[in-house]
Write an enzyme that holds these catalytic residues in place. Sequence first.
Site, PDB file in Angstrom:
ATOM      1  N   SER A 145       0.960  -1.256   0.162  1.00 10.93           N
ATOM      2  CA  SER A 145      -0.091   0.202   0.013  1.00 10.93           C
ATOM      3  C   SER A 145       0.771   1.244   0.081  1.00 10.93           C
ATOM      4  O   SER A 145       2.077   1.354   0.497  1.00 10.93           O
ATOM      5  CB  SER A 145      -1.049  -0.083   1.397  1.00 10.93           C
ATOM      6  OG  SER A 145      -1.707   1.376   1.356  1.00 10.93           O
ATOM      7  N   TYR A 158      -2.082  -0.717  10.311  1.00 13.44           N
ATOM      8  CA  TYR A 158      -2.272  -0.864   8.916  1.00 13.44           C
ATOM      9  C   TYR A 158      -0.913  -0.566   8.490  1.00 13.44           C
ATOM     10  O   TYR A 158      -0.216  -1.223   7.607  1.00 13.44           O
ATOM     11  CB  TYR A 158      -3.414  -0.232   8.251  1.00 13.44           C
ATOM     12  CG  TYR A 158      -3.494  -0.515   6.878  1.00 13.44           C
ATOM     13  CD1 TYR A 158      -4.061  -1.829   6.239  1.00 13.44           C
ATOM     14  CD2 TYR A 158      -3.116   0.331   5.644  1.00 13.44           C
ATOM     15  CE1 TYR A 158      -4.243  -2.218   5.018  1.00 13.44           C
ATOM     16  CE2 TYR A 158      -3.333  -0.041   4.658  1.00 13.44           C
ATOM     17  CZ  TYR A 158      -3.780  -1.060   4.072  1.00 13.44           C
ATOM     18  OH  TYR A 158      -4.033  -1.804   2.666  1.00 13.44           O
TER      19      TYR A 158
END
Length: 253
Positions: A145, A158
């Site tokens: 990501s 995350y």
Amino acid sequence: MLPVTPSFRLDGRRALVTGAGRGIGLAAAAALAGAGAHVTLVSRSSHEIEAAAAEIRAQGGGAEAIALDVLDVAAVQDAIAAAEPFDILVNNAGTNRPKPFTEVLVEDFDAIMDLNLRAAFFAAQAVARRLIAAERRGSIINMSSQMGHVGGANRTVYCASKAAMEGMTKAMAVDLGAHGIRVNTICPTYIETPLTKPYFEDAAFRASVLSKIKLGRLGQVEDLMGAIVFLAGDGAALMTGSAILVDGGWTAE
């Protein structure tokens, strides 16, 4: 004599995609099958991956589905050990539980890290072991990501999981390079998927995200399909330990 562009076809190669029932994983499976690879779709949701595999076959591709929970490392290792070696792995299964840092529970931390990092680590290890035993080259694509490269509000765990995936990928590339196994990440910005759709129902959040994406739009799964096919094949033959940021310019400033 002119040099010849490497083929982007993947005929004769076997691919494994985790979290393949929907969203980015489904797009990865479709992209690889479209380039000629035989794709094995893995997810807990057997009905989703069975339907997707059937659709790929209906379009002339090769696909099968295996219902597995990638959190069950032993089951994943057994399934990969029992199969013919996979030339391509897309480590896509992942999750998030956005919360302010001070409100993150131990259970939140464990759930995100177990799926985003631990499961990905051992799936890649199992695939690599089979390739090495068979003396075959391969490509491991870890779906990371943009948040592995920057911070984000309410995303401490995350971000930690994806930053760790970036470091893991580099070290895997070092260990596996001698075996001809390449390891890279793809780092998307916010992509509209079933996982992220609820976030964008918050108008303020959507506006904040769009203000940071220089191309002015949310990502679609189709935006990642070219990068997946590229990293899987011979066009990326000298790429390993690298990250492809498909982020609309988010991290450019």
